[in-house]
Write a protein that holds these residues in place. Structure first.
Motif, PDB file in Angstrom:
ATOM      1  N   ARG A  76       0.847  -1.257   0.233  1.00 47.44           N
ATOM      2  CA  ARG A  76      -0.166  -0.061  -0.106  1.00 47.44           C
ATOM      3  C   ARG A  76       0.843   1.442  -0.100  1.00 47.44           C
ATOM      4  O   ARG A  76       0.293   2.243  -0.676  1.00 47.44           O
ATOM      5  N   LEU A  77       2.132   1.388   0.591  1.00 47.21           N
ATOM      6  CA  LEU A  77       2.979   2.485   0.315  1.00 47.21           C
ATOM      7  C   LEU A  77       3.382   2.805  -0.932  1.00 47.21           C
ATOM      8  O   LEU A  77       3.228   3.780  -1.515  1.00 47.21           O
ATOM      9  N   ALA A  78       3.622   1.392  -1.879  1.00 49.90           N
ATOM     10  CA  ALA A  78       4.152   1.752  -3.158  1.00 49.90           C
ATOM     11  C   ALA A  78       2.923   2.031  -3.743  1.00 49.90           C
ATOM     12  O   ALA A  78       3.052   3.011  -4.696  1.00 49.90           O
ATOM     13  N   ASP A  79       1.516   1.717  -3.640  1.00 46.65           N
ATOM     14  CA  ASP A  79       0.314   2.303  -4.466  1.00 46.65           C
ATOM     15  C   ASP A  79       0.381   3.526  -4.122  1.00 46.65           C
ATOM     16  O   ASP A  79      -0.168   4.429  -4.867  1.00 46.65           O
ATOM     17  N   LEU A  80       0.530   3.980  -2.850  1.00 45.55           N
ATOM     18  CA  LEU A  80      -0.005   5.343  -2.373  1.00 45.55           C
ATOM     19  C   LEU A  80       1.186   6.456  -2.993  1.00 45.55           C
ATOM     20  O   LEU A  80       0.661   7.692  -3.487  1.00 45.55           O
ATOM     21  N   PHE A  81       2.347   6.035  -2.854  1.00 47.17           N
ATOM     22  CA  PHE A  81       3.380   7.039  -3.326  1.00 47.17           C
ATOM     23  C   PHE A  81       3.702   6.963  -4.721  1.00 47.17           C
ATOM     24  O   PHE A  81       4.517   7.764  -5.368  1.00 47.17           O
ATOM     25  N   GLY A  82       3.786   5.750  -5.128  1.00 45.28           N
ATOM     26  CA  GLY A  82       4.298   5.484  -6.664  1.00 45.28           C
ATOM     27  C   GLY A  82       5.678   5.959  -6.840  1.00 45.28           C
ATOM     28  O   GLY A  82       6.540   5.401  -5.952  1.00 45.28           O
ATOM     29  N   GLU A  87      20.145  16.724  10.003  1.00 43.09           N
ATOM     30  CA  GLU A  87      19.582  15.442  10.498  1.00 43.09           C
ATOM     31  C   GLU A  87      20.442  14.217  10.571  1.00 43.09           C
ATOM     32  O   GLU A  87      19.898  13.147  11.159  1.00 43.09           O
ATOM     33  N   ARG A  88      21.670  14.640  10.407  1.00 46.25           N
ATOM     34  CA  ARG A  88      22.705  13.442  10.432  1.00 46.25           C
ATOM     35  C   ARG A  88      22.528  12.694  11.817  1.00 46.25           C
ATOM     36  O   ARG A  88      22.559  11.274  11.734  1.00 46.25           O
ATOM     37  N   HIS A  89      22.535  13.206  12.838  1.00 43.56           N
ATOM     38  CA  HIS A  89      22.485  12.884  14.038  1.00 43.56           C
ATOM     39  C   HIS A  89      21.206  12.450  14.858  1.00 43.56           C
ATOM     40  O   HIS A  89      21.166  12.310  16.040  1.00 43.56           O
ATOM     41  N   ASP A  90      20.184  12.667  14.255  1.00 50.43           N
ATOM     42  CA  ASP A  90      18.816  12.532  14.541  1.00 50.43           C
ATOM     43  C   ASP A  90      18.041  11.602  13.419  1.00 50.43           C
ATOM     44  O   ASP A  90      18.252  10.237  13.940  1.00 50.43           O
ATOM     45  N   MET A  91      17.499  11.869  12.822  1.00 49.43           N
ATOM     46  CA  MET A  91      16.566  11.165  11.871  1.00 49.43           C
ATOM     47  C   MET A  91      17.573  10.280  10.984  1.00 49.43           C
ATOM     48  O   MET A  91      17.138   9.164  10.696  1.00 49.43           O
ATOM     49  N   GLY A  92      18.686  10.849  10.655  1.00 43.75           N
ATOM     50  CA  GLY A  92      19.623   9.977   9.792  1.00 43.75           C
ATOM     51  C   GLY A  92      20.166   8.818  10.687  1.00 43.75           C
ATOM     52  O   GLY A  92      19.937   7.632  10.153  1.00 43.75           O
ATOM     53  N   PHE A  93      20.407   9.116  11.957  1.00 43.36           N
ATOM     54  CA  PHE A  93      20.612   8.038  12.883  1.00 43.36           C
ATOM     55  C   PHE A  93      19.666   7.113  12.950  1.00 43.36           C
ATOM     56  O   PHE A  93      19.672   5.812  12.965  1.00 43.36           O
ATOM     57  N   PHE A  94      18.448   7.659  13.124  1.00 42.10           N
ATOM     58  CA  PHE A  94      17.193   6.870  13.368  1.00 42.10           C
ATOM     59  C   PHE A  94      17.197   5.723  12.165  1.00 42.10           C
ATOM     60  O   PHE A  94      16.624   4.752  12.168  1.00 42.10           O
ATOM     61  N   VAL A  95      17.064   6.312  10.708  1.00 41.24           N
ATOM     62  CA  VAL A  95      17.050   5.552   9.631  1.00 41.24           C
ATOM     63  C   VAL A  95      18.210   4.416   9.559  1.00 41.24           C
ATOM     64  O   VAL A  95      17.952   3.342   9.368  1.00 41.24           O
ATOM     65  N   ALA A  96      19.394   4.760   9.719  1.00 40.17           N
ATOM     66  CA  ALA A  96      20.508   3.981   9.739  1.00 40.17           C
ATOM     67  C   ALA A  96      20.651   2.810  10.844  1.00 40.17           C
ATOM     68  O   ALA A  96      21.168   1.710  10.646  1.00 40.17           O
ATOM     69  N   CYS A  97      20.120   3.341  11.767  1.00 40.07           N
ATOM     70  CA  CYS A  97      20.452   2.303  12.939  1.00 40.07           C
ATOM     71  C   CYS A  97      19.143   1.732  13.816  1.00 40.07           C
ATOM     72  O   CYS A  97      19.039   0.474  14.103  1.00 40.07           O
ATOM     73  N   LEU A  98      17.781   2.502  13.525  1.00 35.76           N
ATOM     74  CA  LEU A  98      16.748   1.851  14.192  1.00 35.76           C
ATOM     75  C   LEU A  98      15.576   1.566  13.180  1.00 35.76           C
ATOM     76  O   LEU A  98      14.566   0.942  13.638  1.00 35.76           O
ATOM     77  N   CYS A  99      15.822   1.492  12.074  1.00 34.81           N
ATOM     78  CA  CYS A  99      14.765   1.196  10.839  1.00 34.81           C
ATOM     79  C   CYS A  99      15.326  -0.018  10.054  1.00 34.81           C
ATOM     80  O   CYS A  99      16.538  -0.080   9.814  1.00 34.81           O
ATOM     81  N   THR A 100      14.210  -0.625   9.691  1.00 40.52           N
ATOM     82  CA  THR A 100      14.499  -1.975   8.825  1.00 40.52           C
ATOM     83  C   THR A 100      14.176  -1.722   7.327  1.00 40.52           C
ATOM     84  O   THR A 100      12.813  -1.459   7.155  1.00 40.52           O
ATOM     85  N   PRO A 101      14.851  -1.787   6.286  1.00 38.52           N
ATOM     86  CA  PRO A 101      14.299  -1.632   5.098  1.00 38.52           C
ATOM     87  C   PRO A 101      13.211  -2.295   4.698  1.00 38.52           C
ATOM     88  O   PRO A 101      13.500  -3.456   4.870  1.00 38.52           O
ATOM     89  N   LEU A 102      12.282  -1.990   3.974  1.00 37.91           N
ATOM     90  CA  LEU A 102      11.218  -2.606   3.592  1.00 37.91           C
ATOM     91  C   LEU A 102      10.917  -2.371   1.898  1.00 37.91           C
ATOM     92  O   LEU A 102      10.626  -3.304   1.311  1.00 37.91           O
ATOM     93  N   LEU A 103      11.323  -1.339   1.505  1.00 34.64           N
ATOM     94  CA  LEU A 103      11.214  -1.102  -0.053  1.00 34.64           C
ATOM     95  C   LEU A 103      12.332  -0.198  -0.531  1.00 34.64           C
ATOM     96  O   LEU A 103      12.772   0.961   0.469  1.00 34.64           O
ATOM     97  N   GLY A 104      12.702  -0.369  -1.713  1.00 38.80           N
ATOM     98  CA  GLY A 104      13.572   0.773  -2.247  1.00 38.80           C
ATOM     99  C   GLY A 104      15.262   0.470  -1.700  1.00 38.80           C
ATOM    100  O   GLY A 104      15.401  -0.370  -0.974  1.00 38.80           O
ATOM    101  N   ASP A 105      15.933   1.522  -1.917  1.00 42.00           N
ATOM    102  CA  ASP A 105      17.202   1.857  -1.760  1.00 42.00           C
ATOM    103  C   ASP A 105      17.630   2.437  -0.273  1.00 42.00           C
ATOM    104  O   ASP A 105      16.849   3.237   0.185  1.00 42.00           O
ATOM    105  N   ASP A 106      18.480   1.297   0.404  1.00 41.58           N
ATOM    106  CA  ASP A 106      18.362   1.774   1.735  1.00 41.58           C
ATOM    107  C   ASP A 106      19.314   2.973   1.913  1.00 41.58           C
ATOM    108  O   ASP A 106      20.566   2.971   1.456  1.00 41.58           O
ATOM    109  N   LEU A 107      18.994   3.970   2.483  1.00 35.69           N
ATOM    110  CA  LEU A 107      19.707   5.407   2.801  1.00 35.69           C
ATOM    111  C   LEU A 107      20.713   5.035   3.701  1.00 35.69           C
ATOM    112  O   LEU A 107      21.588   5.942   3.881  1.00 35.69           O
TER     113      LEU A 107
END
Length: 281
Positions: free
Chosen positions: A39-45, A119-139
């Motif tokens: 549904r994420l893929a459908d929503l944002f294309g 965002e390197r030490h906030d949301m960047g850290f969040f993506v790199a360490c606390l998020c699991t890739p689901l779709l697309g190229d991993d940031l």
């Protein structure tokens, strides 16, 4: 608890190890994750750069009927209000369809912002360490590795003083809604988790490790601030089993929150200002 890097959430080089993986998703939640991906893929294309799962589901600790669904989507451009509304509707539909989950949320960011210096030490850290890739190229491939130092502490949770007035407004509004018990329960869960994580990152550089388990976070904090240990341990329990008790929210806003904000500023300083912080002020 043994004093090894792995126990403290670090790799062999002392960097924070990425937590969670799709392999750890409990079987009961796999249909939810599959539906979210589709549904994420459908929503944002084609506007979708990548999508991620975070929280208890990819860590393998989710409880059926009790855990929420946490998603993050990175768009090629900045998200609009319509995008945020669409993401909320997507999660609400999943929540209604799958009894395995109890609510959830979807964070939306533009790719450029997630990779920015700010965002390197906030949301960047969040993506790199606390998020699991689901779709697309991993940031994470374009982000640095992270150590549990004071820079990370300041940029992840050094804005509590700014948040407290906003929380107070939300609590006030909760008293005006018809289902205020449910609303207060949601606020208790959210604020409990945020305060425990802030308490943990206050002492994180001294402890030299990382955890996303609220009880572990509270126990680590207790070793450095025994006079506040009972409050933070109680908040950890409420982060998993929230109540709609207005007295809990009052204690957070009038006592634990202000103390923690002051101590955090004294130890680590304040988080770099975001454009929306100036707008809110």
């Amino acid at each position: 608890m043994t004093d090894t890097a792995a126990v403290r959430g670090l790799d062999a080089q002392g960097y924070i190890a990425r937590e969670g993986s799709l392999a750890r998703v409990p079987a009961a939640f796999r249909p939810v994750v599959a539906a979210a991906r589709e549904r994420l893929a459908d929503l944002f294309g084609v506007r979708l750069h990548s999508a991620y799962l975070y929280g208890s589901i990819p860590r393998g600790t989710a409880r059926v009927g009790r855990s929420d669904l946490d998603l993050l989507a990175a768009l090629h451009d900045e998200p609009t209000e319509a995008d945020h509304a669409g993401a909320r509707a997507l999660v609400e539909a999943l929540d209604a369809e799958f009894p395995q989950i109890d609510g959830g949320g979807a964070l939306l960011y533009g790719r450029a912002r997630l990779l920015s210096d700010l965002e390197r030490h906030d949301m960047g850290f969040f993506v790199a360490c606390l998020c699991t890739p689901l779709l697309g190229d991993d940031l994470a491939a374009s982000l640095p590795r992270y150590r549990p130092d004071t820079l990370l502490a300041r940029e992840t949770n050094g804005d509590l003083a700014l948040l407290l007035p906003r929380w107070r407004e939300r609590v006030t509004r909760a008293g005006d809604v018809s289902d205020n018990e449910h609303t207060r329960r949601s606020l208790v869960r959210y604020m409990s988790r945020h305060l425990v994580r802030t308490a943990f990152t206050l002492v994180m550089p001294r402890w030299n490790g990382w955890s996303s388990d609220l009880r572990v976070m509270a126990d680590v904090f207790a070793g450095y601030y025994p006079e506040r240990a009972a409050q933070v341990r109680a908040a950890a329990v409420l982060g998993y089993e929230p109540t709609g008790d207005a007295a809990v929210l009052a204690a957070y806003l009038d006592d634990l929150g202000p103390w923690l904000a002051r101590e955090y500023t004294r130890v680590h300083g304040t988080k770099a200002t975001r454009p929306e912080d100036a707008t809110a002020a």
